[in-house]
Structures are given as structure tokens and as C-alpha cells.
Design an enzyme around this catalytic site. Structure first.
Site, PDB file in Angstrom:
ATOM      1  N   CYS A   1       0.838  -1.204   0.000  1.00 52.50           N
ATOM      2  CA  CYS A   1       0.000   0.000   0.000  1.00 52.50           C
ATOM      3  C   CYS A   1       0.870   1.250   0.000  1.00 52.50           C
ATOM      4  O   CYS A   1       1.914   1.296   0.651  1.00 52.50           O
ATOM      5  CB  CYS A   1      -0.911   0.024   1.227  1.00 52.50           C
ATOM      6  SG  CYS A   1      -2.332  -1.048   1.075  1.00 52.50           S
TER       7      CYS A   1
ATOM      8  N   MET B   1      -8.240  -0.099   0.688  1.00 55.13           N
ATOM      9  CA  MET B   1      -7.578  -0.775   1.805  1.00 55.13           C
ATOM     10  C   MET B   1      -7.710   0.031   3.094  1.00 55.13           C
ATOM     11  O   MET B   1      -7.822  -0.537   4.185  1.00 55.13           O
ATOM     12  CB  MET B   1      -6.108  -1.051   1.483  1.00 55.13           C
ATOM     13  CG  MET B   1      -5.900  -2.010   0.317  1.00 55.13           C
ATOM     14  SD  MET B   1      -6.840  -3.548   0.450  1.00 55.13           S
ATOM     15  CE  MET B   1      -6.184  -4.241   1.954  1.00 55.13           C
TER      16      MET B   1
ATOM     17  N   ASP C   1     -11.775  -6.807  21.493  1.00 53.91           N
ATOM     18  CA  ASP C   1     -10.808  -6.715  22.591  1.00 53.91           C
ATOM     19  C   ASP C   1     -11.443  -6.152  23.857  1.00 53.91           C
ATOM     20  O   ASP C   1     -11.209  -6.661  24.953  1.00 53.91           O
ATOM     21  CB  ASP C   1      -9.622  -5.841  22.173  1.00 53.91           C
ATOM     22  CG  ASP C   1      -8.638  -5.652  23.315  1.00 53.91           C
ATOM     23  OD1 ASP C   1      -8.142  -6.664  23.848  1.00 53.91           O
ATOM     24  OD2 ASP C   1      -8.379  -4.490  23.688  1.00 53.91           O
TER      25      ASP C   1
END
Length: 159
Positions: free
Chosen positions: A76, A113, A128
């Protein structure tokens, strides 16, 4: 076999040369879903999770991740993003949260992306922060839903 722009004529990996491309306004929108127990969703919405405000923390994480996509995905390009937005849409009937990430740039390469990374890291952050209450959460179907700008034009994923 399709032509892959990240491979040179000898099959070696390369970063695509975008120096001859025109600068255009580009947008990408990605979505994903995080399924969980109804009690977990209720605790998130009531801001009752022990680690704090889950959705605002995940929003910040998604935005930060989009800005660092070039450091995470090897081929990228570093981009001067002009806008990143992460939104959450709780769905009580399916006990899930739909996550939408949007990235914009005026540049020579797309921001797909970056949008996908924003959604992915936002979902991981929710996981998380809530895993102590619900280890069975599932991150599902992260995908691009729309992009425009550049040579390939507009793409809309109807599926």
C-alpha cells in the site's frame, strides 16, 4: 491468469508505480459485522463495559488504523487521507453491530484498503474491549461496498 499489478514481468513483488496516474478525488466505503450475545450488545449500548466507551474507542482505533494502512499492508502507498469516518449501526434483532468505514483522498491511488482497515480494526477493538464478557463474538463479512475515482471508475457491490 489475471494480470496482477503488484508483480513485475519476472513475477517478483513490487509496489505499483502510480507516478503517471492523474490525481482524482477517490472514495471507498467498507462494511463489516460483529455478532455477539444480546447481553453484550446491551452493555455496549448502555456504556456499561468495564473498559469504558467501546464504540468511541473503536471509532478512534478505526480512524487511526486507516491512517497507518500503508505501514500494515506491504504494497500500500502512503496516502494523505482527506477524510476517514467510522460509524456503528447496532442491530438488536440480530444482536450485532454493523460497522461502516469511509475513506477519502485526492490522490493517484484508491483508498479501498484504508476503508477496509478502518472497519477491521474497529471490529477488533470492540472484540478486545468485550472479550471478557463474550468470547464467542464473531467478526463477519468485511467487504468493500462502494468506491469511486480513478481509472477504473465507480464500483458498487450489490451483494
Amino acid at each position: 491468469m489475471a494480470d496482477f499489478s503488484h508483480l513485475d514481468e519476472k513475477g517478483r513483488v513490487q509496489m505499483v508505480d502510480v507516478s503517471d496516474k492523474k490525481t482524482t478525488d477517490r472514495l471507498a466505503i467498507a462494511v463489516g459485522k460483529l455478532s455477539m450475545k444480546p447481553d453484550t450488545l446491551a452493555s455496549i449500548l448502555d456504556q456499561a463495559m468495564p473498559k469504558g466507551n467501546v464504540l468511541e474507542t473503536a471509532r478512534i482505533a478505526g480512524i487511526m488504523a486507516a491512517k497507518k494502512t500503508w505501514e500494515l499492508i506491504p504494497m500500500c502507498h502512503p496516502l494523505e487521507l482527506t477524510h476517514v469516518q467510522v460509524d456503528f449501526f447496532p442491530e438488536t434483532e440480530t444482536s450485532s453491530i454493523r460497522i461502516e468505514g469511509q475513506a477519502r483522498v485526492a490522490g493517484r491511488t484508491g483508498v479501498e484498503m484504508e476503508a477496509l482497515t478502518a472497519v477491521s480494526v474497529a471490529a477488533l477493538t470492540i472484540y478486545d474491549m468485550c472479550k471478557s464478557a463474550d468470547k464467542a463474538m464473531a467478526i463477519e463479512k468485511i467487504h468493500l461496498v462502494r468506491k469511486y475515482g480513478g481509472k477504473s471508475g465507480e464500483f458498487v457491490n450489490e451483494g
